[in-house]
Design an enzyme around this catalytic site. Structure first.
Site, PDB file in Angstrom:
ATOM      1  N   LYS A  84      44.281  64.247  11.452  1.00 12.76           N
ATOM      2  CA  LYS A  84      45.097  65.067  10.538  1.00 12.76           C
ATOM      3  C   LYS A  84      45.572  66.330  11.248  1.00 12.76           C
ATOM      4  O   LYS A  84      44.815  66.927  12.038  1.00 12.76           O
ATOM      5  CB  LYS A  84      44.238  65.419   9.319  1.00 12.76           C
ATOM      6  CG  LYS A  84      44.973  66.148   8.190  1.00 12.76           C
ATOM      7  CD  LYS A  84      44.030  66.341   6.990  1.00 12.76           C
ATOM      8  CE  LYS A  84      44.682  67.035   5.816  1.00 12.76           C
ATOM      9  NZ  LYS A  84      43.765  67.184   4.661  1.00 12.76           N
ATOM     10  N   SER A 159      45.466  65.537   0.147  1.00 15.32           N
ATOM     11  CA  SER A 159      46.427  66.018   1.119  1.00 15.32           C
ATOM     12  C   SER A 159      46.465  65.240   2.430  1.00 15.32           C
ATOM     13  O   SER A 159      47.407  65.378   3.207  1.00 15.32           O
ATOM     14  CB  SER A 159      46.120  67.484   1.430  1.00 15.32           C
ATOM     15  OG  SER A 159      44.858  67.587   2.076  1.00 15.32           O
ATOM     16  N   SER A 183      40.728  65.341  -0.888  1.00 13.93           N
ATOM     17  CA  SER A 183      41.851  64.975  -0.013  1.00 13.93           C
ATOM     18  C   SER A 183      41.638  63.793   0.904  1.00 13.93           C
ATOM     19  O   SER A 183      42.578  63.348   1.556  1.00 13.93           O
ATOM     20  CB  SER A 183      42.260  66.167   0.840  1.00 13.93           C
ATOM     21  OG  SER A 183      43.102  66.994   0.087  1.00 13.93           O
TER      22      SER A 183
HETATM   23  N1  GLN Z   1      44.237  68.423  -4.236  1.00 14.41           N
HETATM   24  C1  GLN Z   1      43.251  69.454  -4.055  1.00 14.41           C
HETATM   25  C2  GLN Z   1      43.922  70.757  -3.751  1.00 14.41           C
HETATM   26  O1  GLN Z   1      45.112  70.789  -3.700  1.00 14.41           O
HETATM   27  C3  GLN Z   1      42.305  69.061  -2.944  1.00 14.41           C
HETATM   28  C4  GLN Z   1      42.877  69.263  -1.609  1.00 14.41           C
HETATM   29  C5  GLN Z   1      41.943  68.965  -0.481  1.00 14.41           C
HETATM   30  O2  GLN Z   1      40.911  68.342  -0.658  1.00 14.41           O
HETATM   31  N2  GLN Z   1      42.306  69.481   0.674  1.00 14.41           N
HETATM   32  O3  GLN Z   1      43.283  71.766  -3.573  1.00 14.41           O
END
Ligand code: GLN
Length: 502
Positions: A84, A159, A183
């Protein structure tokens, strides 16, 4: 593309490693096949922000030399992996999906990347993400959309959407993402993969660009539970560069724990006890998700598990606590991106240094990141700190106590990973609250610091994958992986690649 190429890429990571070790195929030819698959499909998937070809070939040739000299390779040597784009790979860009870091090159390797290199795993490229990992669909990337390989009109989740899509599309068998509130588990669920969020502290965060430091955890994606166990063996372990790094190492190792026959050993010979979380069973969920979850429960029962329903008080309210704590930490972590030490600088005329900061940050950050910085700064401001941040932290402590109570009764807890299957691109972008609700079942896991895994448990009527989440007590990854592999073999969904990509 030849059939042979396709076959290599549809192997699991462990099978691929075996094929390289035995000389059936070479690491370089696997990297060739990987880039050929990316070339064939990347225009429609959009998983990668950059490719690291020199690095990949350097490590692959080294592995092939070792095989030629008759050496026994370390576990997963030669298996390509994607990373990532908020994890540092020395000499490669680390953009975090943000314009503000568009030109930033990592000066050092993250600890996990060092581990991958030590094992001789070719790093293929850096994957797309929601800007600074804030989002659930990868649509907040400043650079491109990523499409779900099961249906290109749908999001891959987020994400870590790029890391999920490239594994799902058969480009690589493994990737790394980061999981702060879901995410890795949510995109794993939406793309038919296995994704594990380890116990907080089990995997070093050194070299991961921080979003919310008390919740962030680098987390693996794969297509089988055993591959995830093997990769966890590679990336876990104590690191002096991360003050929150744990010293825990299980005696049996994580790959060994993925043998369902080893499960009775974890459970001290007792019957497996599985808990259904009452608050996350039904409400706000697609009918197909709910149905598939009921079948999963039946599968556990058929495997001889004792299944009980129990309550984790306040678990649904954790959304509110998370959206105080995560933005609060983010507002502090992202203060460093001022366009002076890091990032792209405005071309506009500026009045003074404050004006320079303001213009750099206004131009460099996208809407969701700005929203989080504003929310977080507000929650931490004097006069509001106790009312918001203090309360959210208190709620977090109560959640930990609720989980501790549950572990007196059960070995693992289960619920659907995501309330829906993959949704249309654009469907939720104008409605942040609906988007936030994608993570209702994953967020509590990060707040409690426990491990949880998502794996495929079925499909909806449109052939979109559905994920089951399994949670376990802190540092009980061996139990978690054992239970997951028991379920994986019983449900018979493993190493899934949509037919258009295999
Ligand atoms: N969707 C959640 C957020 O926007 C989790 C994101 C993540 O785990 N990086 O904070």
């Amino acid at each position: 593309m030849t059939n042979q190429t396709t076959n290599v890429l549809s192997l699991s990571a462990l099978e691929l490693h075996q094929a390289i070790q035995s000389g059936q195929t070479s690491a370089v030819s696997v990297v060739d096949a990987t880039y050929a698959q990316i070339e064939a499909h990347e225009a429609k998937v959009g998983a990668f922000l950059s490719l690291t070809k020199d690095l990949a070939y350097e490590f692959a040739s080294d592995v092939d030399n070792k095989v030629r000299q008759g050496e026994t390779l370390p576990l997963l040597a030669g298996v390509p992996i994607a990373v990532k784009d908020n994890i540092s790979v020395q000499g490669a860009k680390v953009t975090c999906g943000s314009k503000i870091l568009e030109t930033y090159v990592a000066p050092y390797d993250a600890t996990v990347v060092k581990h991958l290199k030590n094992r001789g795993m070719p790093i293929i490229g850096k994957t797309n993400l929601d800007e600074f990992a804030m989002g659930s669909s990868t649509e907040n990337s400043a650079f491109q959309l990523t499409h779900n390989p099961w249906d290109l009109n749908k999001v891959p989740g987020g994400s870590s959407g790029g890391s999920a899509a490239c594994v799902s599309a058969g480009m690589v068998s493994l990737s790394l993402g980061s999981d702060t509130g879901g995410s890795v588990r949510q995109p794993a669920s939406l793309c038919g993969l296995v994704g594990l969020k380890p116990t907080y502290g089990l995997v070093s965060r050194f070299g991961l660009v921080a979003y919310a430091s008390s919740l962030d955890q680098i987390s693996p994606f794969g297509r089988t539970v055993a591959d995830i166990g093997a990769l966890l063996d590679v990336i876990s372990g104590h690191d002096g560069n991360d003050m929150t790094s744990a010293t825990f190492k299980p005696e049996m190792g994580y790959l060994n724990s993925t043998n369902p026959e080893a499960l009775p050993q974890h459970l001290g010979g007792k019957k497996l006890r599985v808990g259904i979380i009452a608050e996350l069973n039904g409400e706000g969920m697609d009918a197909s998700v709910q149905q598939s979850f009921q079948q999963a429960v039946k599968i556990f029962e058929a495997q001889g598990a004792e299944v009980v329903t129990l309550s984790i008080g306040g678990i649904r309210e954790m959304m509110a606590a998370y959206y105080i704590i995560a933005p609060a930490e983010a507002s502090s972590n992202l203060a460093r991106f001022d366009g002076i030490r890091y990032g792209v600088r405005t071309k506009e005329k500026v009045e003074n240094v404050y004006d320079l900061f303001r213009k750099n940050r206004s131009e460099g950050f996208g809407a969701e990141v700005k929203r989080r910085i504003l929310l977080g700064t507000f929650a931490l401001s004097s006069g509001y700190y106790d009312a918001y941040y203090g309360k959210a932290q208190a709620a977090r402590r109560l959640l930990v106590a609720e989980f501790d109570k549950a572990w007196q009764q059960v070995d693992v807890l289960i619920c659907p990973t995501s309330p829906t299957t993959a949704f249309d691109i654009g469907a939720k972008t104008d409605d942040p609250i609906t988007m936030y609700l994608s993570d209702v079942a994953t967020i509590p896991v990060n707040l409690a610091g426990i491990p949880a895994l998502s794996l495929p448990c079925g499909f909806d009527a449109n052939n979109l994958p559905i994920g089951l989440q399994i949670m376990a007590p802190k540092f009980a990854e061996t139990t978690l992986l054992g239970v997951a592999s028991l379920f994986e073999s019983a449900v018979g969904l493993k190493n899934l690649i949509p037919s258009t990509f295999s």
